[in-house]
Design an enzyme around this catalytic site. Structure first.
Site, mmCIF file in Angstrom:
data_model
loop_
_atom_site.group_PDB
_atom_site.id
_atom_site.type_symbol
_atom_site.label_atom_id
_atom_site.label_comp_id
_atom_site.label_asym_id
_atom_site.label_seq_id
_atom_site.Cartn_x
_atom_site.Cartn_y
_atom_site.Cartn_z
ATOM 1 N N CYS A 95 0.895 -1.245 -0.051
ATOM 2 C CA CYS A 95 -0.079 -0.056 -0.055
ATOM 3 C C CYS A 95 0.768 1.296 -0.113
ATOM 4 C CB CYS A 95 -0.977 0.081 1.207
ATOM 5 S SG CYS A 95 -2.035 -1.489 1.162
ATOM 6 N N ASN A 124 -10.040 0.029 0.112
ATOM 7 C CA ASN A 124 -8.569 0.062 0.138
ATOM 8 C C ASN A 124 -8.106 -0.590 -1.216
ATOM 9 O OD1 ASN A 124 -5.781 -0.436 0.306
ATOM 10 N ND2 ASN A 124 -5.919 -1.217 2.521
ATOM 11 N N HIS A 133 -3.393 7.426 2.156
ATOM 12 C CA HIS A 133 -3.491 6.032 1.873
ATOM 13 C C HIS A 133 -5.085 5.677 2.246
ATOM 14 C CE1 HIS A 133 -3.787 1.881 1.165
ATOM 15 N NE2 HIS A 133 -3.762 1.443 2.226
HETATM 16 O O1 UT7 Z 1 -3.302 -1.129 3.886
HETATM 17 C C1 UT7 Z 1 -3.186 -2.085 4.913
HETATM 18 C C2 UT7 Z 1 -4.347 -2.637 5.238
HETATM 19 N N1 UT7 Z 1 -5.073 -3.049 6.242
HETATM 20 C C3 UT7 Z 1 -5.835 -2.220 6.963
HETATM 21 O O2 UT7 Z 1 -5.489 -0.944 6.857
HETATM 22 C C4 UT7 Z 1 -6.408 -2.794 8.368
HETATM 23 C C5 UT7 Z 1 -6.289 -2.009 9.540
HETATM 24 N N2 UT7 Z 1 -7.256 -2.438 10.584
HETATM 25 C C6 UT7 Z 1 -8.519 -2.347 10.346
HETATM 26 O O3 UT7 Z 1 -8.991 -1.381 9.658
HETATM 27 C C7 UT7 Z 1 -9.541 -2.735 11.360
HETATM 28 O O4 UT7 Z 1 -8.923 -3.402 12.633
HETATM 29 C C8 UT7 Z 1 -10.886 -3.394 10.978
HETATM 30 C C9 UT7 Z 1 -11.420 -2.545 10.092
HETATM 31 C C10 UT7 Z 1 -10.245 -4.827 9.984
HETATM 32 C C11 UT7 Z 1 -11.611 -4.114 11.859
HETATM 33 O O5 UT7 Z 1 -12.099 -3.128 12.886
HETATM 34 P P1 UT7 Z 1 -12.033 -3.257 14.450
HETATM 35 O O6 UT7 Z 1 -12.865 -2.142 14.854
HETATM 36 O O7 UT7 Z 1 -10.413 -3.524 14.794
HETATM 37 O O8 UT7 Z 1 -12.782 -4.719 14.799
HETATM 38 P P2 UT7 Z 1 -12.442 -5.777 15.384
HETATM 39 O O9 UT7 Z 1 -11.405 -6.643 14.791
HETATM 40 O O10 UT7 Z 1 -11.894 -5.302 16.798
HETATM 41 O O11 UT7 Z 1 -13.804 -6.735 15.564
HETATM 42 C C12 UT7 Z 1 -15.015 -6.139 16.368
HETATM 43 C C13 UT7 Z 1 -15.967 -7.095 16.111
HETATM 44 C C14 UT7 Z 1 -15.579 -8.579 16.369
HETATM 45 O O12 UT7 Z 1 -16.854 -9.034 16.889
HETATM 46 P P3 UT7 Z 1 -16.856 -9.670 18.419
HETATM 47 O O13 UT7 Z 1 -15.558 -10.275 18.882
HETATM 48 O O14 UT7 Z 1 -16.660 -8.208 19.260
HETATM 49 O O15 UT7 Z 1 -18.166 -10.157 18.756
HETATM 50 C C15 UT7 Z 1 -15.550 -9.102 14.967
HETATM 51 O O16 UT7 Z 1 -15.937 -10.337 14.826
HETATM 52 O O17 UT7 Z 1 -16.481 -6.828 14.892
HETATM 53 C C16 UT7 Z 1 -16.606 -8.085 14.129
HETATM 54 N N3 UT7 Z 1 -16.474 -8.178 12.832
HETATM 55 C C17 UT7 Z 1 -17.294 -7.905 11.852
HETATM 56 N N4 UT7 Z 1 -18.622 -7.757 12.190
HETATM 57 C C18 UT7 Z 1 -19.491 -7.358 10.813
HETATM 58 C C19 UT7 Z 1 -15.180 -8.319 12.087
HETATM 59 N N5 UT7 Z 1 -15.339 -8.061 10.711
HETATM 60 C C20 UT7 Z 1 -16.700 -7.706 10.692
HETATM 61 C C21 UT7 Z 1 -17.609 -7.576 9.511
HETATM 62 N N6 UT7 Z 1 -18.839 -7.419 9.794
HETATM 63 N N7 UT7 Z 1 -17.238 -7.302 8.252
#
Ligand code: UT7
Length: 328
Positions: A114, A285, A255
């Site tokens: 990225c 992204n 980005h």
């Molecule tokens: O260019 C580099 C590429 N990568 C990035 O930039 C990614 C950087 N990371 C992020 O942007 C975030 O960490 C994410 C968007 C991937 C995730 O957001 P988050 O606020 O860190 O969520 P989380 O992983 O803590 O998950 C929170 C909850 C979980 O459920 P529980 O355990 O609280 O019940 C996940 O299972 O959200 C759930 N979850 C979803 N729910 C609905 C995870 N993905 C999804 C989804 N839809 N797509």
């Protein structure tokens, strides 16, 4: 008189196929509200089976060439920032070279995920500033939707396909052009975002490597923490090295990975909303394509004008991160 690498034309390309959050909710356990709130993404563009990275790269590159009024045979260099090339080899840049008829150009790819466009611009600009090359086409492009696991809701909602391109030309006696770049890396974080199958460690042909995934692996929370720190780090260092203050930046083009990461970086730098360009809502992204696609749209919308000071910043798999400050 020193030579500056000036952007003289912009191009872009995205697939026609739109995939909305509601479309995704039909194939994986997710919903529009979660994706919008946690990422800022509303929809993304997705290649069909017949479309590949070079198709987007060629279209974006051709547009940048035409808009700058450059003849293909006058190009000295084609640099493509991508980690999703059509093939392990030949490079995607060579496919672009052939399609554009750039018969006098050297061509190579830069693999910095990225941050690929940040790295590619700096490499091409340094070659131009050396005086040995005059005109370079720099393209950022990726098609990560080809490598996502469509059953993994934590990654498949994030990515889209897209490309952007800039023509860079050597100009004398101007204050336009690249002012400062910072490039950084930390291989200790390689495990946090990877695609391990298909390289020399785990070749596709090796039955022993069948346990490795052919899809993107990402530790989202770890990458999020890294991203927030990396954006601030790269921008602060670039500003310090350029002996500039954040208030001198006219347009911030980060980005486009996640709206929360962008807002956090802009807040730390004290940049108001009107100086921050955002299109993650439309494309998700797009990795190497993200920053040049945003530059293109900023220009089209009249938010990027000649003479403005622009700061771009990116981070990604590697881990790598970096920032460019330039006068457009
Ligand atoms: O260019 C580099 C590429 N990568 C990035 O930039 C990614 C950087 N990371 C992020 O942007 C975030 O960490 C994410 C968007 C991937 C995730 O957001 P988050 O606020 O860190 O969520 P989380 O992983 O803590 O998950 C929170 C909850 C979980 O459920 P529980 O355990 O609280 O019940 C996940 O299972 O959200 C759930 N979850 C979803 N729910 C609905 C995870 N993905 C999804 C989804 N839809 N797509």
């Amino acid at each position: 008189m020193s030579i500056r690498a000036v952007i003289t034309g912009l191009g872009h390309a995205v697939p026609d196929k739109v995939m909305t959050n509601d479309d995704l909710a039909k194939i994986v356990d997710t919903n529009d509200e979660w994706i919008r709130q946690r990422t800022g993404i509303h929809e993304r563009r997705v290649c069909t089976d017949d479309e590949a990275t070079s198709d987007l790269a060629i279209a974006a590159g051709r547009e940048a060439l035409e808009r700058s009024g450059t003849k293909p045979e006058d190009l000295c260099l084609i640099v493509v920032g991508t980690v999703t090339g059509d093939y392990p080899f030949p490079s995607t840049s060579c496919l672009v070279q052939e399609a554009l008829g750039a018969k006098n150009a050297g061509a190579f790819d830069v693999g910095a995920a990225c941050a690929g466009f940040i790295y590619s611009v700096d490499v091409a600009a340094a070659m131009i500033e050396s005086g040995r090359y005059e005109k370079a086409l720099v393209i950022g492009v990726d098609t990560l939707t080809k490598f996502v696991d469509w059953t993994d809701r934590s990654t498949c909602v994030l990515f889209g396909d897209g490309a952007g391109a800039v023509m860079l030309e050597g100009h004398h006696g101007t204050d336009r052009g690249l002012i400062k770049t910072v490039l950084l890396s930390d291989g200790a974080g390689a495990e946090h975002i990877s695609l391990k199958k298909g390289g020399s460690r785990h070749p596709l042909s090796d039955p022993q490597s069948s346990d490795e995934s052919s899809n993107i692996y990402m530790n989202g929370q770890e990458v999020y923490r890294f991203a927030v720190g990396a954006m601030g780090d790269a921008c602060t260092r670039a500003l310090e090295e350029a002996e500039m203050r954040a208030s001198e930046i006219d347009l911030f083009v980060p980005h486009q990975a996640n709206i929360r990461i962008i807002n956090s970086a802009a807040e730390k730098l004290g940049l108001p909303d009107e100086k921050v360009f955002i299109n993650v809502d439309k494309y998700g992204n797009t990795s190497g394509g993200s920053i040049p696609l945003a530059l293109y749209e900023a220009y089209e919308e009249g938010r990027l004008k000649e003479g403005m000071v622009v700061m771009t910043v990116g981070f990604g798999a590697g881990l790598v991160w970096g920032a460019n400050i330039l006068r457009f």
